[in-house]
Write a protein that holds these residues in place. Structure first.
Motif, PDB file in Angstrom:
ATOM      1  N   ARG A  39      51.926  -4.330  16.409  1.00 58.68           N
ATOM      2  CA  ARG A  39      51.807  -2.858  16.173  1.00 58.68           C
ATOM      3  C   ARG A  39      52.228  -2.237  17.930  1.00 58.68           C
ATOM      4  O   ARG A  39      51.720  -2.883  18.645  1.00 58.68           O
ATOM      5  N   ARG A  40      52.930  -1.170  17.481  1.00 57.36           N
ATOM      6  CA  ARG A  40      53.091  -0.555  18.753  1.00 57.36           C
ATOM      7  C   ARG A  40      53.064   0.971  18.158  1.00 57.36           C
ATOM      8  O   ARG A  40      53.453   1.386  17.178  1.00 57.36           O
ATOM      9  N   PRO A  41      52.678   1.934  18.977  1.00 55.75           N
ATOM     10  CA  PRO A  41      52.806   3.271  18.819  1.00 55.75           C
ATOM     11  C   PRO A  41      54.391   4.006  18.428  1.00 55.75           C
ATOM     12  O   PRO A  41      54.358   4.824  17.627  1.00 55.75           O
ATOM     13  N   ASP A  42      55.296   3.323  19.212  1.00 55.17           N
ATOM     14  CA  ASP A  42      56.546   3.842  18.962  1.00 55.17           C
ATOM     15  C   ASP A  42      57.378   2.683  19.090  1.00 55.17           C
ATOM     16  O   ASP A  42      57.290   1.630  19.542  1.00 55.17           O
ATOM     17  N   LEU A  43      58.715   2.804  18.240  1.00 55.46           N
ATOM     18  CA  LEU A  43      59.708   1.885  18.705  1.00 55.46           C
ATOM     19  C   LEU A  43      60.230   1.788  19.863  1.00 55.46           C
ATOM     20  O   LEU A  43      60.282   2.614  20.699  1.00 55.46           O
ATOM     21  N   ASP A  44      60.870   0.653  20.357  1.00 56.74           N
ATOM     22  CA  ASP A  44      61.320   0.462  21.644  1.00 56.74           C
ATOM     23  C   ASP A  44      62.927   1.077  21.632  1.00 56.74           C
ATOM     24  O   ASP A  44      63.136   1.724  20.603  1.00 56.74           O
TER      25      ASP A  44
END
Length: 105
Positions: A39-44
């Motif tokens: 998971r991550r809050p935003d896409l790279d």
């Protein structure tokens, strides 16, 4: 929040100590389906959470160290009941170590 999940499986042998485990105190086999979610809050900048190919490869590598093994004989699990929860924590920790080392891109 964005997430990507990869899946694999392991087949192990093990036994448990303690009356609470009843007949599972004897050596027995188990097969586990393993889902690893990243998971991550935003896409790279490339619009992804993680390189799915690398995530799949790293999960396979982590599981390769466990599958077709009698965990009762593995030094990393000496004196430990290898419950589903213990195995999940071990796999997650090993994947996290690989991620911190840059193996996932």
């Amino acid at each position: 929040m964005f997430s990507v999940t990869v899946r694999d499986h392991i087949m192990i042998a093990h036994s448990f100590r303690g009356e609470v485990f009843g007949p599972a105190q004897r050596l027995h086999g188990a097969t586990f389906v393993v889902d690893a979610t990243f998971r991550r809050p935003d896409l790279d900048a490339d619009g992804i959470v993680v390189d799915i190919g690398r995530a799949t490869d790293e999960l396979r590598a982590v599981l390769g160290d466990l599958t077709y093994r009698n965990l009762d004989e593995e030094p990393d699990f000496a004196g430990v009941n290898t419950t589903t929860e213990v195995l999940a924590r071990t796999i997650a920790d090993r994947l996290a170590d690989r991620a911190r080392a840059g193996a996932l891109g």
